[in-house]
Design an enzyme around this catalytic site. Structure first.
Site, PDB file in Angstrom:
ATOM      1  N   CYS A  62       5.707   4.556  -8.550  1.00  0.00           N
ATOM      2  CA  CYS A  62       6.220   3.332  -7.919  1.00  0.00           C
ATOM      3  C   CYS A  62       6.044   2.134  -8.854  1.00  0.00           C
ATOM      4  CB  CYS A  62       5.490   3.059  -6.603  1.00  0.00           C
ATOM      5  SG  CYS A  62       5.637   4.395  -5.406  1.00  0.00           S
TER       6      CYS A  62
HETATM    7  C1  BEZ Z   1       3.763   7.531  -7.231  1.00  0.00           C
HETATM    8  O1  BEZ Z   1       4.387   6.464  -7.092  1.00  0.00           O
HETATM    9  O2  BEZ Z   1       3.232   7.840  -8.276  1.00  0.00           O
HETATM   10  C2  BEZ Z   1       3.694   8.482  -6.067  1.00  0.00           C
HETATM   11  C3  BEZ Z   1       3.691   7.994  -4.784  1.00  0.00           C
HETATM   12  C4  BEZ Z   1       3.608   8.874  -3.749  1.00  0.00           C
HETATM   13  C5  BEZ Z   1       3.523  10.240  -3.988  1.00  0.00           C
HETATM   14  C6  BEZ Z   1       3.574  10.723  -5.288  1.00  0.00           C
HETATM   15  C7  BEZ Z   1       3.642   9.825  -6.347  1.00  0.00           C
END
Ligand code: BEZ
Length: 233
Positions: A62
């Protein structure tokens, strides 16, 4: 992947979600962001809009998406499109997380990120992820993209899983295609990018196409006609 156990309350929240389809009028809403309260329609004004949701603040993928979204500010402006992100985290979380993103990626995150703690916008746009719950058993949001045109019509919907960061070049590419098709009777082929040949719409006769597209029309078949990008110099 085994489906997580959903409480009746969470199932009710998921069931309450609206379904947005291409061509729908984008539902308006008021929301809190790290830049203050916004109303969607007031925020967009006469512009196009992109709403993109992410699962959680302080997560690696994210962070790359928000960083990239902010580094594209000149590209959004060129296309007259205003970005708006969303997660179910709080305003304070957004503020703290943005400090980290700016420090790590060199970005300057300057667009609003909705703090949808009460799930109202997520439910309105059907963004909740039934496969991905917090430790408290509450759903996060999927990686959705909604592109909204200046008439407030939803023109593109993408849904990505939490494990896959979005390709922002692809998002810009689709916006270019949508904006081109708004002003010219063409569609764009697989892997098209701005400046490459486009396809004459099947509803346009080849005779009419030759008048509409002075750069030329290549008739490969009566149903398959290409023409140079009519928006290119
Ligand atoms: C991420 O943004 O790294 C992420 C968020 C939720 C689940 C898996 C990865």
């Amino acid at each position: 992947m085994a489906a997580p156990a959903l409480t009746p309350e969470v199932q009710a929240l998921l069931d309450k979600q609206h379904t947005i389809r291409l061509g729908d009028k984008a539902p308006n809403f008021d929301a809190d962001t790290q830049l203050g309260k916004i109303n969607l329609y007031d925020y967009l004004g006469d512009s196009w809009g992109i709403i993109f949701s992410h699962p959680r603040d302080f997560t690696p993928v994210c962070s790359t998406e928000i960083g990239r979204g902010s580094q594209l500010s000149a590209e959004w402006a060129k296309r007259n499109i205003k970005p708006l992100a969303l997660s179910v985290d709080s305003v304070q979380h957004h503020i703290e997380w943005i400090k980290d993103i700016n420090e790590i990626t060199g970005a300057d995150v300057n667009f609003p990120i909705i703090a949808d703690e009460d799930y109202s916008v997520s439910v309105l746009y059907g963004m909740l992820d039934q496969t991905h719950l917090s430790q408290a058993g509450m759903p996060f949001t999927v990686r959705n993209v909604f592109i909204i045109d200046p008439q407030r019509t939803v023109r593109l919907i993408l849904t990505y899983p939490a494990s896959t960061g979005r390709n922002f070049d692809e998002i810009l590419r689709v916006i270019d295609s949508l904006q081109l098709a708004n002003s010219h009777k063409v569609a764009t082929p697989a892997d098209w990018v701005k400046g490459k040949d486009t396809m004459v719409l099947p509803t346009v006769s080849t005779d009419d196409a030759r008048k509409l597209f002075p750069k030329g029309v290549n008739e490969i078949r009566p149903w398959l006609r290409t023409t140079p990008d009519p928006s290119a110099a």
